[in-house]
Design a protein around this motif. Structure first.
Motif, PDB file in Angstrom:
ATOM      1  N   LEU A 247       0.825  -1.209   0.000  1.00  0.00           N
ATOM      2  CA  LEU A 247       0.000   0.000   0.000  1.00  0.00           C
ATOM      3  C   LEU A 247       0.862   1.263   0.000  1.00  0.00           C
ATOM      4  O   LEU A 247       0.590   2.219  -0.737  1.00  0.00           O
ATOM      5  CB  LEU A 247      -0.947   0.004   1.197  1.00  0.00           C
ATOM      6  N   LEU A 248       1.897   1.281   0.828  1.00  0.00           N
ATOM      7  CA  LEU A 248       2.778   2.453   0.870  1.00  0.00           C
ATOM      8  C   LEU A 248       3.513   2.642  -0.456  1.00  0.00           C
ATOM      9  O   LEU A 248       3.623   3.763  -0.967  1.00  0.00           O
ATOM     10  CB  LEU A 248       3.787   2.324   2.016  1.00  0.00           C
TER      11      LEU A 248
ATOM     12  N   LEU B 222       1.796   6.479  -6.902  1.00  0.00           N
ATOM     13  CA  LEU B 222       0.697   7.341  -7.339  1.00  0.00           C
ATOM     14  C   LEU B 222       1.094   8.816  -7.257  1.00  0.00           C
ATOM     15  O   LEU B 222       0.828   9.589  -8.178  1.00  0.00           O
ATOM     16  CB  LEU B 222      -0.549   7.088  -6.492  1.00  0.00           C
ATOM     17  N   ILE B 223       1.750   9.204  -6.185  1.00  0.00           N
ATOM     18  CA  ILE B 223       2.207  10.590  -6.031  1.00  0.00           C
ATOM     19  C   ILE B 223       3.208  10.935  -7.138  1.00  0.00           C
ATOM     20  O   ILE B 223       3.137  12.006  -7.749  1.00  0.00           O
ATOM     21  CB  ILE B 223       2.823  10.811  -4.636  1.00  0.00           C
TER      22      ILE B 223
ATOM     23  N   GLY C 141       2.521   1.627  -3.404  1.00  0.00           N
ATOM     24  CA  GLY C 141       1.543   2.074  -4.398  1.00  0.00           C
ATOM     25  C   GLY C 141       1.203   3.537  -4.238  1.00  0.00           C
ATOM     26  O   GLY C 141       1.053   4.265  -5.227  1.00  0.00           O
ATOM     27  N   TYR C 142       1.089   3.995  -2.999  1.00  0.00           N
ATOM     28  CA  TYR C 142       0.772   5.403  -2.745  1.00  0.00           C
ATOM     29  C   TYR C 142       1.910   6.309  -3.208  1.00  0.00           C
ATOM     30  O   TYR C 142       1.676   7.342  -3.838  1.00  0.00           O
ATOM     31  CB  TYR C 142       0.479   5.618  -1.257  1.00  0.00           C
ATOM     32  N   ILE C 143       3.134   5.909  -2.921  1.00  0.00           N
ATOM     33  CA  ILE C 143       4.287   6.702  -3.349  1.00  0.00           C
ATOM     34  C   ILE C 143       4.357   6.733  -4.878  1.00  0.00           C
ATOM     35  O   ILE C 143       4.644   7.778  -5.479  1.00  0.00           O
ATOM     36  CB  ILE C 143       5.585   6.147  -2.732  1.00  0.00           C
TER      37      ILE C 143
END
Length: 100
Positions: free
Chosen positions: A55-56, A62-63, A58-60
């Protein structure tokens, strides 16, 4: 706003169901095999660590993708400035013909 809340509720329900299934299988394995509790904790923490890490990551990502898209749009708008200036200059010439 309500749709986002429903998505989080769905994720919470899936997480609780996964936890219940994991605990049930863990208890069955401990009682009916020679598996120790520490092995179950190790497995649980490795699964949770993998999910949180995914999740982390993927979030990074995405940013980073959002910043790349924003930067690309900015570059494209800067590239169009000379064409816009030429169009404005030609429009001014045509208006000068009408006003003179």
């Amino acid at each position: 706003m309500k749709e986002k809340q429903n998505n989080f509720e769905f994720i919470a329900v899936i997480g609780i169901i996964f936890l219940m299934i994991f605990l049930s299988i863990s208890v069955l394995l401990v009682f009916f095999t020679s598996t120790e509790w520490k092995d179950m904790y190790t497995t649980l923490f490795s699964i949770v660590g993998s999910v949180v890490g995914g999740l982390l990551g993927g979030y990074i990502t995405l940013i980073g993708v959002k910043q790349t898209i924003w930067g690309q749009r900015e570059q494209e708008s800067i590239k169009l400035i000379p064409q816009k200036l030429i169009a404005i200059h030609l429009l001014k010439k045509k208006l000068d013909c009408f006003t003179s």
